[in-house]
Design a protein around this motif. Structure first.
Motif, PDB file in Angstrom:
ATOM      1  N   ASN A  35       7.498  10.458   7.297  1.00  0.00           N
ATOM      2  CA  ASN A  35       7.617   9.760   8.573  1.00  0.00           C
ATOM      3  C   ASN A  35       6.508   8.719   8.710  1.00  0.00           C
ATOM      4  O   ASN A  35       5.905   8.574   9.747  1.00  0.00           O
ATOM      5  N   ASP A  77       5.136   4.931   9.083  1.00  0.00           N
ATOM      6  CA  ASP A  77       5.641   3.884   9.971  1.00  0.00           C
ATOM      7  C   ASP A  77       6.235   2.763   9.132  1.00  0.00           C
ATOM      8  O   ASP A  77       5.509   2.064   8.431  1.00  0.00           O
ATOM      9  N   PRO A  78       7.553   2.558   9.171  1.00  0.00           N
ATOM     10  CA  PRO A  78       8.178   1.581   8.277  1.00  0.00           C
ATOM     11  C   PRO A  78       7.823   0.134   8.607  1.00  0.00           C
ATOM     12  O   PRO A  78       8.020  -0.741   7.780  1.00  0.00           O
ATOM     13  N   ASP A  79       7.297  -0.096   9.787  1.00  0.00           N
ATOM     14  CA  ASP A  79       6.966  -1.472  10.167  1.00  0.00           C
ATOM     15  C   ASP A  79       5.577  -1.886   9.703  1.00  0.00           C
ATOM     16  O   ASP A  79       5.197  -3.042   9.871  1.00  0.00           O
ATOM     17  N   PHE A  80       4.842  -0.941   9.127  1.00  0.00           N
ATOM     18  CA  PHE A  80       3.447  -1.218   8.782  1.00  0.00           C
ATOM     19  C   PHE A  80       3.221  -1.253   7.281  1.00  0.00           C
ATOM     20  O   PHE A  80       3.987  -0.691   6.498  1.00  0.00           O
ATOM     21  N   THR A  81       2.089  -1.866   6.904  1.00  0.00           N
ATOM     22  CA  THR A  81       1.628  -1.782   5.523  1.00  0.00           C
ATOM     23  C   THR A  81       0.979  -0.420   5.315  1.00  0.00           C
ATOM     24  O   THR A  81       0.784   0.344   6.262  1.00  0.00           O
ATOM     25  N   ARG A  97      -6.391   6.270  14.518  1.00  0.00           N
ATOM     26  CA  ARG A  97      -6.617   6.115  15.964  1.00  0.00           C
ATOM     27  C   ARG A  97      -6.160   7.343  16.729  1.00  0.00           C
ATOM     28  O   ARG A  97      -6.754   7.701  17.744  1.00  0.00           O
ATOM     29  N   TYR A  98      -5.097   7.980  16.265  1.00  0.00           N
ATOM     30  CA  TYR A  98      -4.608   9.170  16.969  1.00  0.00           C
ATOM     31  C   TYR A  98      -5.668  10.261  16.982  1.00  0.00           C
ATOM     32  O   TYR A  98      -5.639  11.156  17.819  1.00  0.00           O
ATOM     33  N   PHE A  99      -6.586  10.196  16.002  1.00  0.00           N
ATOM     34  CA  PHE A  99      -7.680  11.172  15.956  1.00  0.00           C
ATOM     35  C   PHE A  99      -8.919  10.647  16.671  1.00  0.00           C
ATOM     36  O   PHE A  99      -9.954  11.297  16.657  1.00  0.00           O
ATOM     37  N   VAL A 120      -3.576   3.098  11.990  1.00  0.00           N
ATOM     38  CA  VAL A 120      -2.950   3.548  13.235  1.00  0.00           C
ATOM     39  C   VAL A 120      -3.034   5.066  13.348  1.00  0.00           C
ATOM     40  O   VAL A 120      -3.297   5.601  14.435  1.00  0.00           O
ATOM     41  N   TYR A 121      -2.888   5.743  12.220  1.00  0.00           N
ATOM     42  CA  TYR A 121      -2.942   7.203  12.273  1.00  0.00           C
ATOM     43  C   TYR A 121      -4.353   7.686  12.609  1.00  0.00           C
ATOM     44  O   TYR A 121      -4.527   8.670  13.327  1.00  0.00           O
ATOM     45  N   ARG A 165      -2.765   9.889   4.408  1.00  0.00           N
ATOM     46  CA  ARG A 165      -2.751   9.841   5.874  1.00  0.00           C
ATOM     47  C   ARG A 165      -3.199  11.181   6.458  1.00  0.00           C
ATOM     48  O   ARG A 165      -3.920  11.233   7.446  1.00  0.00           O
ATOM     49  N   GLU A 212      -2.245  -0.306   7.291  1.00  0.00           N
ATOM     50  CA  GLU A 212      -2.005  -0.163   8.737  1.00  0.00           C
ATOM     51  C   GLU A 212      -1.559   1.250   9.096  1.00  0.00           C
ATOM     52  O   GLU A 212      -1.913   1.768  10.154  1.00  0.00           O
TER      53      GLU A 212
END
Lengths: 263, 322
Positions: free
Chosen positions: B105, B107-111, B121-123, B118-119, B166, B114
């Protein structure tokens, strides 16, 4: 039983929603141009087409031209459309197709954070649509009132209301096709009953009453006077209805999404 | 390996709430409707251990992981993860957890980069921390030269490695991996295994589910076989093979294998089982069996030591699970 009662718990809000908001912003930035065009072309074409085409044949409407009347309706309806598309089609992609929400919930972020982030993002994005229509309307001289700036918070709450309603549909939806029902049975009637294209008092009383329950009519009741240099009446009522749709809708969406994902 | 990737667990985040036990599960139960998917599980994971949860499809492995992560509430039992009660403080526990889910899963819109950013940041990781960590993780995943490529252009193995990277963004103490190598080619699987061994070498604790026996045998210090929501056995791979199955196996194929088995095979071995056209003969001493097979030119055979798969099939049966 324990599991069920936990699903009914009130939302636990936290600033963590910002992470989800920023994630969606990063995606949007990559697709900003086509996304803006897609969101704006439709309302703009209707506004200009009907406004100038139909407007020529119509007398002035309570002191304004038809296109100025329509501009205020278009600001609100573009928010509704943008929020509904984002919360349903994009939301469903992230929830069900890409499993983005699942990935996020493996981090120290809760479903409450995810859904609140989605609602706030959706409202932000729809605000942008509303603002874009407002800018065009201003450029065309359809509004020249500083009061129009007060429409910004109203647009955001309107976006939040339709985000919440859309997220309810997303939580219930088995597939993208499901959203067609919502558009046909709710969004289209809302457009016609909420003072967007023509004054609602032209409708039979029963339909007028129905329209009074719809969130869009309350958004229009606030935005149109503000764009035409008038302080709206019944501000508390209209804001209250929008806030109620946003708040209660969000709670229902959250309970349904918990039931779907945290089972 | 890059030092930035791994902070030794003892120095960096000694949560005083838990000492050596990373995960403690007692009497865990979960039903969906009338079906009890997890039917009373006990599980203890010590720091630095690689534990494998094996079982056929639908045995309850993934539900067990979801329960441990606090993503669904149990009907009974208790879970303590890194000193936090779950599900009550599951979010707090997940601060120190990494997860590699069964299906990608990303993020298909990201490199690739990225995705990690982004992951992180969730932490709540700081930009400085991520600037240090992300290049090290990309190197660990062998994706340094693909850092700015879109996810859609990566192969299945690359995506899997990125998912693993990730899961390490927060330098977790405990890593959950749900079927980490399902769908990968042998090269990609070996690379993942090597990385997992590195992580165990660094003192990370790993809980993985798999239905590849060789994977479990290679990686896990200890494993449990699950079926119908229960743990049937647990122990080290070697212990399980030694305890639950005869040490030698002869696989027999060819015309008339079935008839031969019912006549001679059952006499010369301690146990004979048939799957499709293959007969599996289990015994402590297979010499008589091999001599007999030399006399049967129409039959082909393979003599090998018993392995975990034999244990697994013995305990969970040979019927298909769908």
């Amino acid at each position: 039983m324990m599991a069920h009662s936990r699903h009914l718990a009130l939302p636990l809000f936290s600033l963590r929603f910002v992470h989800i908001w920023r994630r969606n912003l990063l995606v949007w930035r990559k697709l900003a141009l086509p996304s803006m065009l897609g969101n704006l072309a439709d309302p703009m074409l209707y506004m200009l087409g009907f406004g100038y085409g139909l407007g020529r044949m119509l007398p002035s409407m309570s002191g304004t031209t038809y296109i100025a009347f329509l501009a205020a309706g278009t600001v609100c309806s573009s928010i509704m459309m943008s929020a509904s598309f984002e919360a349903m089609y994009s939301g469903f992609s992230r929830m069900h197709v890409q499993k983005t929400w699942d990935a996020i919930m493996n981090a120290p972020v809760t479903l409450d954070d995810v859904l609140f982030g989605e609602a706030m993002w959706t409202a932000s994005k729809s605000l942008l649509s509303g603002v874009a229509v407002l800018i065009v309307a201003t450029a065309l001289g359809l509004t020249d009132s500083w009061l129009a700036l007060w429409t910004l918070p109203i647009m955001f709450v309107t976006g939040l209301a339709f985000a919440s309603l859309g997220l309810i549909m997303t939580a219930l939806s088995p597939s993208y096709d499901f959203f067609m029902y919502y558009f046909t049975l709710f969004i289209t009637p809302t457009m016609l009953l909420s003072d967007v294209f023509f004054p609602a008092d032209q409708l039979p009383p029963l339909l007028q009453d129905a329209g009074a329950f719809l969130p869009l009519s309350h958004a229009v009741a606030l935005v149109r006077p503000l764009m035409h240099h008038t302080v709206p009446g019944n501000i508390a009522l209209h804001v209250g209805v929008l806030a109620l749709y946003a708040g209660a809708g969000f709670y229902i969406a959250l309970v349904l999404t918990r039931r779907r994902l945290l089972r | 390996m890059n030092a930035a990737l791994h902070n030794p667990p003892a120095s960096s985040h000694g949560n005083p709430g838990y000492a050596d036990i990373c995960l403690e599960v007692r009497g865990l139960r979960k039903s969906y409707g009338s079906q009890e998917v997890v039917a009373g599980i006990d599980l203890t994971l010590r720091r630095g251990e690689c534990f494998g949860l094996l079982g056929p499809n639908g045995a309850g492995k993934t539900t067990t992981l979801r329960l441990c992560l606090g993503l669904t509430d149990p009907d009974g039992g208790s879970i303590t993860m890194l000193g936090h009660p779950v599900p009550l403080a599951a979010r707090e526990a997940r601060v120190r957890i990494g997860v590699v889910p069964q299906t990608d899963n990303l993020d298909p819109d990201f490199t690739a980069r990225e995705n990690l950013l982004v992951y992180g940041r969730y932490f709540g990781l700081s930009v400085a921390r991520m600037r240090e960590r992300i290049p090290a993780l990309l190197e660990f995943a062998g994706l340094s030269n693909r850092a700015d490529d879109n996810i859609k252009s990566l192969s299945g193995g690359m995506k899997r490695r990125l998912t693993l990277a990730r899961a390490l963004i927060n330098d977790p103490d405990l890593i959950f991996l749900d079927e980490p190598t399902t769908g990968l080619d042998p090269q990609a699987r070996h690379l993942i295994w090597e990385r997992l061994r590195q992580l165990v070498g660094q003192g990370k604790t790993i809980l993985l589910t798999t239905h590849f026996m060789d994977e479990a045998e290679r990686l896990c210090h200890r494993l449990a076989i699950m079926d119908h929501g229960r743990m049937i056995v647990d122990g080290s791979p070697r212990e399980l093979v030694a305890t639950h199955i005869e040490p030698q196996v002869v696989e027999v194929y060819g015309d008339g294998a079935e008839a031969w088995a019912s006549e001679r095979g059952t006499q010369l071995s301690e146990r004979c089982e048939q799957t499709g056209e293959t007969v599996f003969c289990y015994a402590h001493d297979v010499e008589p069996l091999l001599q007999e097979l030399e006399q049967q030119p129409q039959l082909r055979y393979l003599h090998r030591p018993a392995n975990l798969e034999d244990v697994f099939l013995r305990l969970t049966g040979r019927d298909l699970r769908d």
